[in-house]
Design an enzyme around this catalytic site. Structure first.
Site, PDB file in Angstrom:
ATOM      1  N   SER A 221       5.968  -1.535  -2.050  1.00 65.69           N
ATOM      2  CA  SER A 221       6.122  -2.698  -2.918  1.00 65.69           C
ATOM      3  C   SER A 221       4.834  -2.177  -4.085  1.00 65.69           C
ATOM      4  CB  SER A 221       5.784  -4.240  -2.553  1.00 65.69           C
ATOM      5  OG  SER A 221       4.632  -4.070  -1.700  1.00 65.69           O
TER       6      SER A 221
ATOM      7  N   GLY B 213       0.763  -1.108  -0.083  1.00 69.11           N
ATOM      8  CA  GLY B 213      -0.010   0.020   0.079  1.00 69.11           C
ATOM      9  C   GLY B 213       0.827   1.238  -0.011  1.00 69.11           C
ATOM     10  N   LEU B 214       0.161   2.370  -0.104  1.00 69.31           N
ATOM     11  CA  LEU B 214       0.941   3.458  -0.301  1.00 69.31           C
ATOM     12  C   LEU B 214       1.696   3.947   1.039  1.00 69.31           C
ATOM     13  CD1 LEU B 214      -1.932   5.681  -1.887  1.00 69.31           C
ATOM     14  CD2 LEU B 214       0.501   5.185  -2.941  1.00 69.31           C
ATOM     15  N   SER B 215       2.658   5.008   0.991  1.00 72.45           N
ATOM     16  CA  SER B 215       3.597   5.335   1.972  1.00 72.45           C
ATOM     17  C   SER B 215       2.179   6.048   3.065  1.00 72.45           C
ATOM     18  CB  SER B 215       4.362   6.317   1.728  1.00 72.45           C
ATOM     19  OG  SER B 215       4.961   6.865   2.928  1.00 72.45           O
TER      20      SER B 215
ATOM     21  N   SER C  65       2.752  -0.615   8.264  1.00 71.33           N
ATOM     22  CA  SER C  65       3.659  -0.818   9.338  1.00 71.33           C
ATOM     23  C   SER C  65       2.814  -0.865  10.794  1.00 71.33           C
ATOM     24  CB  SER C  65       4.627   0.218   9.546  1.00 71.33           C
ATOM     25  OG  SER C  65       5.628  -0.340   8.637  1.00 71.33           O
TER      26      SER C  65
END
Lengths: 197, 197
Positions: free
Chosen positions: B106, B32-34, B39
């Site tokens: 990714s 997924g996006l930043s 996390s």
């Protein structure tokens, strides 16, 4: 190369993961000549630890060379990188709470030392399988010494490339004199006396 | 590159290691996006699994970039190699019987697909954290979107580099709509319904 990255403190988790597994994680680094018995002893030890309920994993040339390190060849630079990556992966496994075993010739002191420095004191255990070259060459399980003597393999450790004997390994076992079981028992004693297991 | 290497069959050990841990090992691949919450959710799930007595490990940019992949930069080639190595290391952890979580942007389908093919069917679980770009950019926990908008970071995913949305992830969770706990519960449900745990 990497920028803007902070190391997260996984210390508490690390301890918790080890406690969950009732063991003190460590990396058992087997080093020695080709044919010395590293893989055989490491596999037997792995099984013995598993039977005692310990959580282990074995890194060897076979599973690592086919996967993580399949982009590496056998130049000096690639051999160093091979050992570095194995050390770093071992470190992740130890962080995860496992007892990790590795079986690689790892002939150079500097490479083994590089890996040692990745670990906290006491978590890197160098196990030198000190079988004599003559015994290894007699056994020659993969016929590699014969090929090396004929010059069909270049830079073969013990023949035309040096093996730097560890000066202060945690354990040194001559598998030309000791049986596989005797070697395994010696390592198990070492681990239990120091309360890794 | 590698020659003269045979793949040892660790299949029985593999099953035994998983049974020892009372779980079906797998790799949970968060993408997924930043700022999407990968996390945060992965860490919370890791903790939830650990509390249930499961044996897990989390690979993230922080522990991998500082160690195994510290030789890699941010070129396209290095990003691909970064993902490949994480996949290969994940495979070793799954082989060791663990449930392994990874949290990396990714962005490219081909890289995620490459990693998927490393695993037996059912052991790679793609978890798409489908938080909207606008939400991620609003949160901007590390101030990276601002830097990217100002052109101080190049090739930033979602701004001047694309994120290829997974077409058939095992799980897709919008962390703009769902809380961290709701995401964790959804993944736990998935894992228990399919008897991974």
């Amino acid at each position: 190369m990497s920028t803007d990255i902070k190391w997260h403190d996984h210390q508490i988790q690390r301890t918790a993961r080890a406690e969950q597994k009732s063991q003190h994680p460590c990396m058992l680094w087997f080093t020695g000549l080709s044919g010395a018995g590293k893989s055989t002893i490491a596999n037997a030890l792995d099984e013995a630890l598993f039977k005692r309920g310990k959580h282990t994993y074995l890194l060897d040339g076979d599973n690592v060379r086919h996967g993580l390190n399949k982009d590496l060849g056998f130049t000096d630079q690639d051999r160093i990188e091979n050992i570095r990556r194995i050390g770093e992966v071992g470190k992740l496994f130890v962080d995860a709470g496992l007892i990790v075993l590795s079986a690689f010739i790892s002939p150079f002191k500097s490479d083994r030392q590089m890996v040692r420095t990745l670990f906290p004191l006491g978590e890197f255990i160098e196990v030198y399988i000190a079988t004599d070259l003559t015994v290894c060459e007699e056994r020659d399980p993969k016929g590699l010494y014969k090929k090396a003597r004929r010059g069909e393999i270049k830079n073969f450790t013990g023949i035309d490339s040096s093996y730097e004997v560890p000066q202060a390994p945690e354990l040194a076992l001559d598998a030309g004199q000791l049986s596989v079981n005797e070697c395994v028992d010696a390592i198990l004693d070492y681990l239990s006396e120091r309360q890794y297991i």
